[in-house]
Scaffold this motif. Structure first.
Motif, short mmCIF file in Angstrom:
data_model
loop_
_atom_site.label_atom_id
_atom_site.label_comp_id
_atom_site.label_asym_id
_atom_site.label_seq_id
_atom_site.Cartn_x
_atom_site.Cartn_y
_atom_site.Cartn_z
N ALA A 153 -44.51 45.43 11.63
CA ALA A 153 -43.81 44.18 11.88
C ALA A 153 -42.65 44.40 12.84
O ALA A 153 -42.30 43.53 13.65
CB ALA A 153 -43.31 43.59 10.56
N CYS A 156 -43.89 44.14 16.26
CA CYS A 156 -44.63 42.89 16.47
C CYS A 156 -46.12 43.10 16.71
O CYS A 156 -46.76 42.30 17.42
CB CYS A 156 -44.04 42.10 17.65
SG CYS A 156 -42.30 41.66 17.46
N ASN A 157 -46.68 44.17 16.15
CA ASN A 157 -48.11 44.42 16.37
C ASN A 157 -48.82 44.89 15.10
O ASN A 157 -49.76 45.67 15.16
CB ASN A 157 -48.31 45.44 17.49
CG ASN A 157 -47.79 46.82 17.13
OD1 ASN A 157 -47.08 47.01 16.14
ND2 ASN A 157 -48.13 47.80 17.95
N ARG A 158 -48.38 44.40 13.97
CA ARG A 158 -49.08 44.73 12.72
C ARG A 158 -50.44 44.03 12.74
O ARG A 158 -50.53 42.81 12.92
CB ARG A 158 -48.26 44.28 11.52
CG ARG A 158 -48.86 44.74 10.19
CD ARG A 158 -48.06 44.26 9.01
NE ARG A 158 -48.74 44.58 7.76
CZ ARG A 158 -48.63 43.87 6.65
NH1 ARG A 158 -47.83 42.82 6.62
NH2 ARG A 158 -49.29 44.22 5.57
N ARG A 159 -51.51 44.81 12.55
CA ARG A 159 -52.84 44.26 12.70
C ARG A 159 -53.85 45.03 11.85
O ARG A 159 -53.63 46.18 11.51
CB ARG A 159 -53.27 44.28 14.17
CG ARG A 159 -53.30 45.67 14.80
CD ARG A 159 -53.20 45.57 16.33
NE ARG A 159 -53.44 46.86 17.01
CZ ARG A 159 -52.49 47.77 17.21
NH1 ARG A 159 -51.25 47.54 16.80
NH2 ARG A 159 -52.79 48.88 17.84
N LEU A 182 -54.42 39.91 13.95
CA LEU A 182 -52.97 40.06 13.97
C LEU A 182 -52.39 39.44 12.71
O LEU A 182 -52.80 38.35 12.30
CB LEU A 182 -52.38 39.39 15.21
CG LEU A 182 -52.29 40.20 16.51
CD1 LEU A 182 -51.26 41.29 16.40
CD2 LEU A 182 -53.64 40.73 16.92
N SER A 186 -46.74 38.79 14.02
CA SER A 186 -47.07 39.76 15.07
C SER A 186 -47.81 39.07 16.20
O SER A 186 -48.52 38.08 15.98
CB SER A 186 -47.92 40.90 14.50
OG SER A 186 -47.14 41.75 13.67
#
Length: 276
Positions: A153, A156-159, A182, A186
């Motif tokens: 988080a 900004c790319n938690r996937r 995503l 994110s």
């Protein structure tokens, strides 16, 4: 079926925004009641979308393929991004719910798509590559895909990356296919970026609001451009190009690859400080 020719990195450096969109972006394939396909000269891929309503839609071989059936010399991955549906493969029937995926091996003579409820249709995304042998047609449920959690988080790319057709899962000749989701909050995908000259990659973005947009990054690491994309748009990434992006909200995308190998981890990372 329309044929699309890819630009090389030399021509790319002189292209306008519109020329880049014409070369690498594929849109307007998702039309209710119809099947639309694009033949790409890069790795001889075919991408398409079928949205059956009250009548099934058959996947017949376009004259471009010079074949008696669509998968006479090909393999096919189909991801359902809509409501429930059915895929008829020869005498067998395969029900697909949302985010289920079907691999169809080389040699099948008849394929057709059907929606369970015409008022809430299935949306079948198709990705196909040439095949040198035949593997069994295999249904992969959403719950059976191999999930991997990546990012955070804070960046900004938690996937969640879900692999459907890959070396350790459903077997294929060269097709590798999966979905990345995503998480809320994110927006970045595939960053830091990478290239892999041993295979090309195709992204299809979905689960994006009508007013939402994706800013997809492409090109050599030292000379990037961007393409503004909307829900269910498709972008083709040659081996020399990075493929990453950021959205105005969380979203999902189907990634598919074809080429020299099927090693998901075979990539050439690009340090963020070298991206221009």
């Amino acid at each position: 079926m329309i044929t699309r020719s890819m630009a090389d990195p030399v021509r790319y450096s002189t292209m306008t925004t519109e020329q880049i969109r014409e070369a690498f972006l594929i849109d307007a394939l998702c039309i209710p009641g119809e099947l639309h396909q694009i033949y790409i000269d890069l790795d001889r891929a075919v991408v398409g979308m079928a949205v059956p309503l009250r009548n099934p839609i058959s996947l017949t071989p376009d004259e471009t393929l010079r074949a008696k059936s669509f998968v006479e010399r090909r393999e096919l991955g189909v991801l359902n991004i809509g409501a429930g549906g059915m895929i008829h493969v020869g005498p067998e029937n395969y029900p697909l719910d949302n985010l289920d995926c079907l691999y169809v091996g080389r040699g099948t003579k008849e394929i057709a798509f059907e929606s369970t409820d015409p008022d809430s249709p299935a949306v079948f995304y198709l990705l196909s590559y040439p095949a040198h042998c035949s593997y069994p047609t295999t249904l992969v449920r959403k719950a059976e895909a191999s999930p991997v959690e990546l990012g955070s988080a804070e960046t900004c790319n938690r996937r969640t990356v879900c692999k459907y057709i890959h070396l350790e899962g459903t077997q294929s000749c060269q097709l590798v296919m999966g979905v990345t989701h995503l998480h809320p909050g994110s927006a970045w995908n595939t960053m830091p970026a990478h290239t892999h000259v041993r295979r090309s990659e195709i992204y299809m973005y979905f689960n994006l609001a009508e007013e939402g947009r994706i800013f997809h990054l492409m090109g050599p690491p030292e000379e990037t451009r961007h393409i503004v994309m909307k829900n269910r748009d498709i972008v083709v990434s040659p081996g020399w190009s990075i493929h990453a992006g950021v959205g105005t909200q969380a979203y999902s995308f189907c990634w598919g690859m074809g080429g020299e190998n099927q090693d998901y981890g075979d990539m050439d990372p690009v340090p963020l400080e070298s991206v221009r």
